[in-house]
Structures are given as C-alpha cells and as structure tokens.
Design an enzyme around this catalytic site. Structure first.
Site, PDB file in Angstrom:
ATOM      1  N   GLU A 166     -80.792   3.792  -7.403  1.00 41.65           N
ATOM      2  CA  GLU A 166     -81.886   3.118  -8.086  1.00 41.65           C
ATOM      3  C   GLU A 166     -81.928   1.623  -7.828  1.00 41.65           C
ATOM      4  O   GLU A 166     -82.987   1.055  -7.623  1.00 41.65           O
ATOM      5  CB  GLU A 166     -81.795   3.358  -9.602  1.00 41.65           C
TER       6      GLU A 166
ATOM      7  N   HIS B 238     -80.654  10.816 -21.004  1.00 44.53           N
ATOM      8  CA  HIS B 238     -82.017  11.063 -20.549  1.00 44.53           C
ATOM      9  C   HIS B 238     -83.023  10.774 -21.657  1.00 44.53           C
ATOM     10  O   HIS B 238     -84.151  11.235 -21.598  1.00 44.53           O
ATOM     11  CB  HIS B 238     -82.186  12.536 -20.140  1.00 44.53           C
TER      12      HIS B 238
END
Lengths: 346, 380
Positions: free
Chosen positions: A82, A151
């Site tokens: 990322e 998450h």
C-alpha cells in the site's frame, strides 16, 4: 398532418421532461463505477491503481469492466504494498496523471500513512507550489458485518489532521457518483471514504452529467427542533431514528456532512442558528474522531447559538469485536439516537 | 536436496575504468567522453566540493540552520547526471545536489533555498538542502527515507503511458535499502517493466550504522536479481565508470523498458550532516584515508590533467572564482527578505479554503496587535 398542434405541444413537454429528468436505477458501487468510467473517458490522464482492480474488477466491484475497456496499464493491478502504490500514485500525479488509488480496505491504507501524510499532503506546499498532486485515494471502510477489528477501521479519524488533503464520505448512489467525479477533477489530493455496507444501496440517479460539491454538506431532512449531523452509514441509522422521532412529535433536521475535511460550516452553522441543539452521530471512536473535531468547530464558531451542550454519539474506544452481538453494540443504533434527541430537547 | 548458500564464494566484482591514481585501466571498455563533457564534469565536481565546504562553514557560523555535504561522493552525482538527458526525471534522496548543479541550478539558487528566502523555489517551506526544481526535472526532496522509490515507479508509469523516450533516476543510500519502500519500489518497477534506474550510493554509513549492521547480503547489487532486475556494481569514486554505467543503464531502461539497479561503492567522507559528529562512531584515520587517498575529485583531476585537458592554472582560477561567487551568493541570500506572510497559507490546497482564510486573518490580527512578540522582518 399526423398530430394536432396540441398533441405536438404535449409530446414536446413529455420529451423535455424525459430528457431533463430522465434517470436510471443503479446500486452504489455501480454509481461509483459509472462516475469513474465517465471521468476516464473524459480525461485520458485519469488512471486507476490498486490491488485486484484490473481483471478482477476490485474487491467491491467498483472498477469492474474498466480494465477490459481501458487496458491493463490504465487500470493497473499492483503488487501488495500500500505504501508503494500510494507512493507510485503520488509520483504519477506529480508528472501530470490523475490517479485513482484504491485501498482494498481503508484500514490497509495505514501502511500508506507515510506517503499520504509526508508526501501527498505536503509536496504541493514544500515544493513552493511547483508540483501538484491531483490524486484520489478511495476505498471501503467503516464497521461491516463481522469483518474483525483490522477490517473495521475508521481512517477518517487518523487522516483528518493532515494538512493539504481533502476528505469526503459518500452515502448514496447519487452523491457517490457526484463525489467521485468531483474528486477526480479536483487539483488537490482527495480521500473518498466509502462504506462496506452501503455498496448495494439502490437509487435512481440522473442520466445527465453532474458532480457534487466536495465541500458541501447535504440537507437530508429539514427540521426545526434539533440538528443531527452525521455521515456515511450512520445517516441511515439517523433516518430510521427520525421516523420514530417524528411519530413522537419531534422535528429533527438531518444533515449528512459529506465533507469531513473541511467541514461545511456554512450549512452546519445555519442549521445550528435555527435549531440551537446539536447531536452528532458518527461511527468513529469517541477519542479523536470526526465528532470530536466537529464539536470543537461548532463550539468555537456557534457557541452563542447553542441552548444545550453538543451531544455526540460515537463508537466506543474499543477495537471492533468479531462476535455479531458485540459488534452491534459497538455501533450507534437508532434507539440510542432517539433517546439522545429526547434528552437534548428536554 | 540442497540449499542455496546465503552468500556466493566471491563477491560481485566492481566495474572501474580508472586506477586509484587516475590512470586509465588498460583494455577497459568504457563510454568515451569529449573534452567538453570531461571538463564540465571536473569543474562541477570542484564546484560541488567548494559549495559543500562553504555552506557547511556557514552553518557552523550560524548563518543557516542545517546542511549536509556530499563529500567523497562528487563523482556519483556529477557523473551520473552527465550521462542523462534533461528529460530524464530525477528523484533524489538528499545527498545528490550535484545532479542539480550539473543541470544548471545556480549557486544563488542553492543559497536561496538554504536560507529559505523569498527567492527560494520552495518558498521557504523546506529545510536546507531539500531542493526542488520542476524546470530542472528534479523533484522536491522529502525527508523520509526511500519514499521516492515507489514514486519513481509511478513516474516511470507516467512516462510509459505517454511513450516518452526518457527514464527516471532515483537515488538511495545503503541505509535506505532497508526500508520497505525499497523492496516494493523495485518489485513494482520490475513487474511493470518501468524505465527506472535505481541508483544506490553505498557509502558505508547510515548516520552511525555501518553496512555490516544494515544488511547481511553482499551489498545491494545482489538484491537486483531477487526482483528480476538487471544490476551492476560500480566504483562510485570513478567518474568515468559511473558515467559509463549510467549511460548503458539509461539505454537499457528506455529501449528495453526495464528497471536497472546500480550500486555505486563509495565512502561518506563527511559527517552525516551538521547535526552529526562521525568521529564518535568511526575511526578518524579511516576518514582521513578515504579523504586523502581515495578522493574522487583528485582521481579525476589526474586523468583530465594527464590527457592535457586541464591545467594547474585553470584549477586555481576555478577554485578562486567559485569561492568568490559562493560567498557573494551567500551574502545576497542572507540579505534577501524571507517569504511574506501571504505565502504561509498558500499551496496547502489549490485555493485556500475558508478555515485557512480565517486562520490567516486571525494570525495577521495577532501580529498587528503584538508586533514585539513576532519577528520584525516578517512582511505582513
């Protein structure tokens, strides 16, 4: 003569209405996809990068079909890193491209914090305006259905302090498409927060081209008694509570703030001046969330107009548990919102 | 069943063109340079050396707050820049001002940035040595290590999309290769077949961390193969070797659309920066050895002089002239006004939003009300 003049007139009116007001129905993720596709057609510099955005179409299908249409380079599948593909997007943006970077889940963008804070938010400033970064960083976040703590992050809390970036949160197919397009056209780096549980919302949206203003809040339900400020998924919990409240005789004004950085203090201020009572309903944690900043901003600017201290309903300062029962408790529920309004209006 | 050994029997050899004393190694294949290029390279190396000395002194005198030198690495930045074209995009780490110097950044422009005055292209927003110049294709330096590597992949991606005949050159030190961004930047570039040259300046030290504590591989060059990247190890203190390697790398990067890794072995003669005293963690005689016996500027001078392209007289003239220009540039930079308050809130966004406008108004009011509590030379 096929039609009488009157019939011509009528059909003209219907045709105009059809053209002006013609709409099509779609789901929120399709609205995002439509916005992205239209911008990619409109401007060749717009490109997409992220994990599984290409032939897989994205984990929530926002980029579905784009790789096939625009090619593997313009819709780029990246390795899992990322910080790196965000950095890559920043580099590409500085050379004139307009990348849309997808975080598969917003939470993973914590790995990109270095690039987002130290480079994305800063390079326009530290370069003395020589380099611009017209990047869009987007992805699903928020508390979902038992996705576990990592998450279920609310990254808007962490990013809100970074100077130089803008943050918006979409909540309906209409504003999802409009905000996506506006974010892409913006010269500033914009972070677009989507919510994991809202992708399948359905709505009829206009056929013609439109964008939403990045800095504007959305008036969802005008009212007189209390200003309820919310965004993203909590908008729906608020509207559910609003039904109950209306039955109980209250008239809440519901505003979806949409712009998380900067706040639309114009719309918010006008509402506070009218109702004198504010309830904030957010999914962020109590400490350091959007609600905390909003309280500070409203208190500073509109303290004289408040008849009661601002109330804020947030999630607890706890990692989101997996167990469904516990997860439900971590998110603000409509019943709490009803109670809060009743308390506020005493 | 057999395990691949953690290290090979022999270390990867190092490409060089000149002996330590500046004599050409016989039967060596290298990219020839014209007299013009050689003289320009040498003059720039001298200029860089003098610039480093004088700015360092200026910091010691309290005239600028910070500086870092590229002492011992002059050949790396000048020779690599010389092998590139103006269209190639540079993503520096922070020890490569020589690249900017080669491209025509003036001594005045360097001084203006270090003093953070209103002539600085960065408008006084970055600390000294964090140069950035769009017109020279030299991207503004950002302090965090290795963040430029994935960005390099992004810029190369942009060049690929536009089908440009140019490449990206991104510099990194030995310490920077430990960052996650090094791994991912190289991996991305390889997967995307991006025209990037990753130039690693292995100068032996990352502040006080010696390479033996930084990694256990045979330097950086061996890491290239792990990513499927063609790589070379070169003597970083040999200007001609660096020039040849970068020339060849550039051709491969652009024509074959692939990344290249160059590891240049060198030594950081100076301290990490003005905030460091390296004698605290390394031997003084080690520093002196590299400074005297392995100086890249001396080595190249010997070669240029032996060929007859440079003389003692030119040397003296150049050094005096550069020194004079620098001292003047510093004086001018010191006297130049700092950026005005109106530039404090600009460039955060394309247009200042209302909250920043409000903050600016508030700041001006505060300064006007309490002028004694604020610097007198800040133009409101």
């Amino acid at each position: 003569q096929l039609l009488t003049p009157f019939q011509y007139l009528l059909s003209g009116i219907y045709l105009t209405r059809y053209i002006l007001y013609s709409r099509h129905e779609l789901l929120l993720f399709e609205a995002l996809q439509e916005g992205l596709e239209e911008e990619m057609e409109r401007d060749l510099r717009v490109c997409v990068m992220g994990e599984d955005v290409g032939h897989y179409g994205g984990s929530y299908k926002v980029t579905k079909g784009l790789a096939k249409k625009f090619g593997d380079l313009r819709v780029l599948d990246t390795p899992i890193a990322e910080n790196s593909f965000t950095g890559m997007g920043i580099g590409a943006a500085m050379t004139g491209l307009r990348p849309v970077v997808e975080g598969m889940n917003m939470g993973f963008l914590l790995l990109a914090f270095n690039q987002i804070s130290n480079n994305c938010g800063m390079l326009h400033y530290t370069s003395g305006g020589q380099f611009t970064i017209p990047i869009v960083i987007r992805g699903p976040g928020g508390v979902g259905r038992q996705l576990g703590a990592e998450h279920s992050q609310r990254l808007e809390s962490y990013f809100q302090s970074i100077p130089g970036i803008q943050m918006v949160a979409c909540s309906t197919p209409y504003n999802a498409k409009g905000l996506m397009k506006a974010a892409i056209r913006s010269e500033n780096p914009v972070i677009l927060f989507e919510h994991v549980l809202l992708y399948n919302l359905k709505e009829r949206i206009p056929d013609e081209d439109y964008i939403c203003n990045l800095e504007e809040a959305e008036m969802v339900r005008p009212g007189e008694h209390v200003t309820i400020l919310t965004y993203s998924r909590m908008r729906y919990h608020v509207m559910q509570a609003a039904k109950t409240l209306v039955n109980k005789g209250y008239d809440p004004e519901v505003i979806d703030i949409r712009s998380l950085k900067p706040f639309d203090l114009y719309t918010i201020g006008n509402s506070v001046k009218k109702t004198h009572r504010v309830l904030i309903v957010e999914e962020c944690m109590r400490t350091g969330g959007i609600g905390a900043s909003l309280i500070a901003a409203i208190t500073k600017n509109f303290n004289d107009y408040l008849d009661a201290p601002i109330m804020c309903l947030s999630s607890q300062d706890v990692p989101t548990p997996y167990a469904g029962t516990l997860e439900e408790v971590t998110v603000v529920q409509p019943a709490q919102i009803v109670t809060a309004v009743e308390q506020l209006c005493q | 069943m057999s395990f691949i050994s953690e290290s090979s029997q022999t270390r990867v050899p190092c490409y060089r063109v000149l002996e330590d004393d500046g004599d050409l190694i016989s039967d060596c294949d290298f990219q020839q340079v014209s007299k013009e290029v050689a003289v320009k390279m040498y003059s720039n190396m001298v200029t860089l050396q003098i610039m480093d000395n004088i700015f360092y002194e200026a910091q010691r005198q309290g005239r600028i707050s910070f500086y870092l030198t590229s002492a011992g690495e002059e050949a790396i930045s000048i020779a690599s820049a010389a092998a590139l074209s103006e269209q190639d995009i540079i993503l520096p780490q922070y020890r490569e001002p020589g690249v900017l110097l080669w491209r025509g950044f003036t001594l005045q422009e360097f001084a203006d940035q270090c003093f953070g005055n209103k002539a600085d292209y960065g408008k006084g927003r970055q600390m000294p040595i964090h140069y950035g110049s769009k017109k020279h294709n030299f991207f503004t330096i950002s302090s965090p290590i290795a963040t430029q590597l994935p960005q390099a992949a992004g810029i190369a991606y942009s060049l690929k999309m536009d089908n440009k005949k140019a490449c990206v050159v991104s510099y990194i030190g030995d310490g920077g290769t430990s960052e996650g961004d090094f791994h991912a930047g190289l991996n991305f570039a390889a997967v995307m077949e991006a025209p990037v040259i990753f130039f690693c300046r292995n100068n032996g030290w990352a502040i006080s961390t010696n390479v033996s504590e930084q990694f256990r591989s045979d330097g950086i060059v061996v890491k290239g193969r792990a990513y499927g990247i063609r790589s070379i190890r070169v003597d970083g203190n040999d200007a001609l070797a660096v020039y040849s390697a970068v020339s060849a790398a550039r051709e491969m990067a652009i024509n074959e659309q692939r990344p290249i890794l160059i590891e240049a072995l060198t030594y950081r003669v100076g301290h990490h920066s003005t905030s460091d005293d390296s004698t605290k963690y390394r031997q003084l005689d080690e520093i002196v050895y590299w400074k005297k016996a392995r100086d890249p500027v001396n080595r190249f001078r010997n070669w240029v002089q032996n060929i007859g392209w440079w003389s003692e007289q030119q040397e003296t003239q150049l050094r005096n002239s550069v020194r004079k220009q620098l001292l003047e540039a510093i004086q001018v930079a010191e006297k130049t006004e700092k950026p005005p308050l109106s530039e404090f809130f600009t460039d955060v966004y394309d247009h200042p939003p209302s909250n920043l406008e409000e903050q600016e108004k508030h700041l001006r009011e505060t300064i006007t009300r309490h002028p004694k509590d604020y610097p007198s030379d800040i133009s409101v």
